[in-house]
Design a protein around this motif. Sequence first.
Motif, PDB file in Angstrom:
ATOM      1  N   SER A  49       0.860  -1.125   0.064  1.00 54.86           N
ATOM      2  CA  SER A  49      -0.206   0.392   0.573  1.00 54.86           C
ATOM      3  C   SER A  49       0.515   1.006   0.150  1.00 54.86           C
ATOM      4  CB  SER A  49      -0.676   0.020   1.048  1.00 54.86           C
ATOM      5  OG  SER A  49      -0.117  -0.048   2.363  1.00 54.86           O
ATOM      6  N   PRO A  50      -0.044   2.057  -1.110  1.00 55.27           N
ATOM      7  CA  PRO A  50       1.555   3.596  -1.064  1.00 55.27           C
ATOM      8  C   PRO A  50       1.407   4.132   0.674  1.00 55.27           C
ATOM      9  CG  PRO A  50      -1.043   3.919  -2.197  1.00 55.27           C
ATOM     10  CD  PRO A  50      -1.115   2.989  -0.898  1.00 55.27           C
ATOM     11  N   SER A  51       1.267   3.411   1.947  1.00 53.79           N
ATOM     12  CA  SER A  51       1.975   3.807   3.181  1.00 53.79           C
ATOM     13  C   SER A  51       3.213   3.405   3.335  1.00 53.79           C
ATOM     14  CB  SER A  51       0.998   3.775   4.653  1.00 53.79           C
ATOM     15  OG  SER A  51       0.674   2.978   4.481  1.00 53.79           O
ATOM     16  N   PHE A  52       3.547   2.567   2.215  1.00 58.57           N
ATOM     17  CA  PHE A  52       4.757   1.933   3.252  1.00 58.57           C
ATOM     18  C   PHE A  52       5.502   1.570   2.023  1.00 58.57           C
ATOM     19  CE2 PHE A  52       1.654  -1.177   5.445  1.00 58.57           C
ATOM     20  CZ  PHE A  52       2.645  -0.826   7.406  1.00 58.57           C
ATOM     21  N   HIS A  53       5.419   2.562   0.544  1.00 58.54           N
ATOM     22  CA  HIS A  53       5.914   2.890  -0.456  1.00 58.54           C
ATOM     23  C   HIS A  53       7.404   3.254   0.181  1.00 58.54           C
ATOM     24  CE1 HIS A  53       3.061   2.751  -3.522  1.00 58.54           C
ATOM     25  NE2 HIS A  53       2.787   1.483  -3.119  1.00 58.54           N
ATOM     26  N   LEU A  54       8.653   3.631  -0.551  1.00 59.12           N
ATOM     27  CA  LEU A  54       9.893   4.419  -0.579  1.00 59.12           C
ATOM     28  C   LEU A  54      10.178   5.124  -1.893  1.00 59.12           C
ATOM     29  CD1 LEU A  54      12.378   0.658  -0.450  1.00 59.12           C
ATOM     30  CD2 LEU A  54      11.485   2.287   2.009  1.00 59.12           C
ATOM     31  N   PRO A  55      10.303   6.469  -1.332  1.00 59.35           N
ATOM     32  CA  PRO A  55       9.852   7.232  -2.034  1.00 59.35           C
ATOM     33  C   PRO A  55      11.087   7.966  -3.093  1.00 59.35           C
ATOM     34  CG  PRO A  55      11.281   7.828   0.084  1.00 59.35           C
ATOM     35  CD  PRO A  55      10.912   6.220   0.061  1.00 59.35           C
ATOM     36  N   TYR A  56      11.552   6.980  -4.210  1.00 58.54           N
ATOM     37  CA  TYR A  56      12.279   6.319  -5.190  1.00 58.54           C
ATOM     38  C   TYR A  56      11.731   6.473  -5.989  1.00 58.54           C
ATOM     39  CZ  TYR A  56      15.333   5.927  -0.979  1.00 58.54           C
ATOM     40  OH  TYR A  56      15.807   6.276  -0.029  1.00 58.54           O
ATOM     41  N   PRO A  57      12.453   7.221  -7.981  1.00 55.82           N
ATOM     42  CA  PRO A  57      11.764   6.178  -9.013  1.00 55.82           C
ATOM     43  C   PRO A  57      11.576   5.153  -9.023  1.00 55.82           C
ATOM     44  CG  PRO A  57      13.045   7.894  -9.195  1.00 55.82           C
ATOM     45  CD  PRO A  57      13.240   7.777  -7.539  1.00 55.82           C
ATOM     46  N   GLU A  58      10.744   4.468  -9.633  1.00 61.88           N
ATOM     47  CA  GLU A  58       9.592   2.901 -10.184  1.00 61.88           C
ATOM     48  C   GLU A  58      11.910   2.010 -10.244  1.00 61.88           C
ATOM     49  OE1 GLU A  58       8.219   2.467 -13.511  1.00 61.88           O
ATOM     50  OE2 GLU A  58       6.862   1.923 -12.142  1.00 61.88           O
ATOM     51  N   ASP A  59      12.299   2.555 -10.980  1.00 64.73           N
ATOM     52  CA  ASP A  59      13.740   1.811 -11.465  1.00 64.73           C
ATOM     53  C   ASP A  59      15.189   1.773 -10.346  1.00 64.73           C
ATOM     54  OD1 ASP A  59      12.671   0.364 -13.807  1.00 64.73           O
ATOM     55  OD2 ASP A  59      12.268   2.454 -15.083  1.00 64.73           O
ATOM     56  N   ASN A  73       6.717   7.898  13.014  1.00 68.80           N
ATOM     57  CA  ASN A  73       5.694   6.591  13.390  1.00 68.80           C
ATOM     58  C   ASN A  73       5.360   5.190  13.700  1.00 68.80           C
ATOM     59  OD1 ASN A  73       6.643   5.491  10.837  1.00 68.80           O
ATOM     60  ND2 ASN A  73       4.496   6.212   9.623  1.00 68.80           N
ATOM     61  N   ARG A  74       7.031   5.434  13.784  1.00 68.43           N
ATOM     62  CA  ARG A  74       6.647   3.377  14.744  1.00 68.43           C
ATOM     63  C   ARG A  74       6.112   2.824  13.568  1.00 68.43           C
ATOM     64  NH1 ARG A  74       9.802   3.879  17.837  1.00 68.43           N
ATOM     65  NH2 ARG A  74       9.782   1.917  18.539  1.00 68.43           N
ATOM     66  N   LYS A  75       6.323   2.447  12.007  1.00 66.07           N
ATOM     67  CA  LYS A  75       6.499   2.166  11.380  1.00 66.07           C
ATOM     68  C   LYS A  75       8.093   1.157  11.034  1.00 66.07           C
ATOM     69  CE  LYS A  75       2.500   3.132   8.404  1.00 66.07           C
ATOM     70  NZ  LYS A  75       1.785   3.458   7.742  1.00 66.07           N
TER      71      LYS A  75
END
Length: 261
Positions: free
Chosen positions: A39-49, A114-116
């Motif tokens: 889910s988006p809340s767990f995404h890593l903030p980098y381009p997909e490649d 946020n403790r994630k």
Amino acid sequence: MAGTCWHMEEIERTLRDSLTPLGFEVYPFKIGWYNAVLSPSFHLPYPEDTLAAVVLSTPSMFERAFIPFLESHSCEGVTDPIDQCIRHSISTCVTQNFPGKEVNISYDYEMLPNRKPKFLAQTAAHVAGAAYYYQRTDVMDDPWGEKKMFGVCIHPKLGGWFAIRALLVFPGVEVGSELQQRPPPDCVPSQESRVELLERFNFRWQDWTYRDIVPTAECYSQEQKMYFSTPPGQRAALLRQWGFLPGGDTQAQNQGGDIVG
């Protein structure tokens, strides 16, 4: 740094040449593979490649990296010598082999404000093809009703005798078709075996048997089993008994670490 200055094959080879002798395994993957299953809340903030790599410790890490680390470093006052050893091994690899380059390292025990967790270790291992992440959704007509059932990764050669230790991300290094996603080996294919695996892991993980759900090429030594079976708050005393810490009452272990390794 422009992505053209770095090549995936060179990065992968460098990581493996440095970390494999210490008892680690390295598996590269694209950030997009990881984000696609979460889910988006767990995404890593980098381009997909963007290139990333997950680092596993094998049973031999204890003798190849941890024992030498204890022999050459003072571990008094640290929260967890294993975590310190992992951090030292991986950060030294990055500093020595990629000087001046941006490499973002996250460890399995690190949390966000946020403790994630900073990353979902078992998901990373699965999408990288390192180990199959068996979950409740992999069992048809599961027998557990309302019970909470946690999933677990199984390595095709090591079974459960390994740990997922770190995530390395290389911002600015984007890879294309030269890195193809391969699914992790489904080494627990039958429904009966998957039920058995999840029940062993959730209900009696202390007896170690979930780790032997498949035949394994390597497992923990007796000394390693003793260390990880010892409650975290008592591990300092064990290390003193083994001669790796000076005597005294210093509490060198925290109370909430991973008990089984």
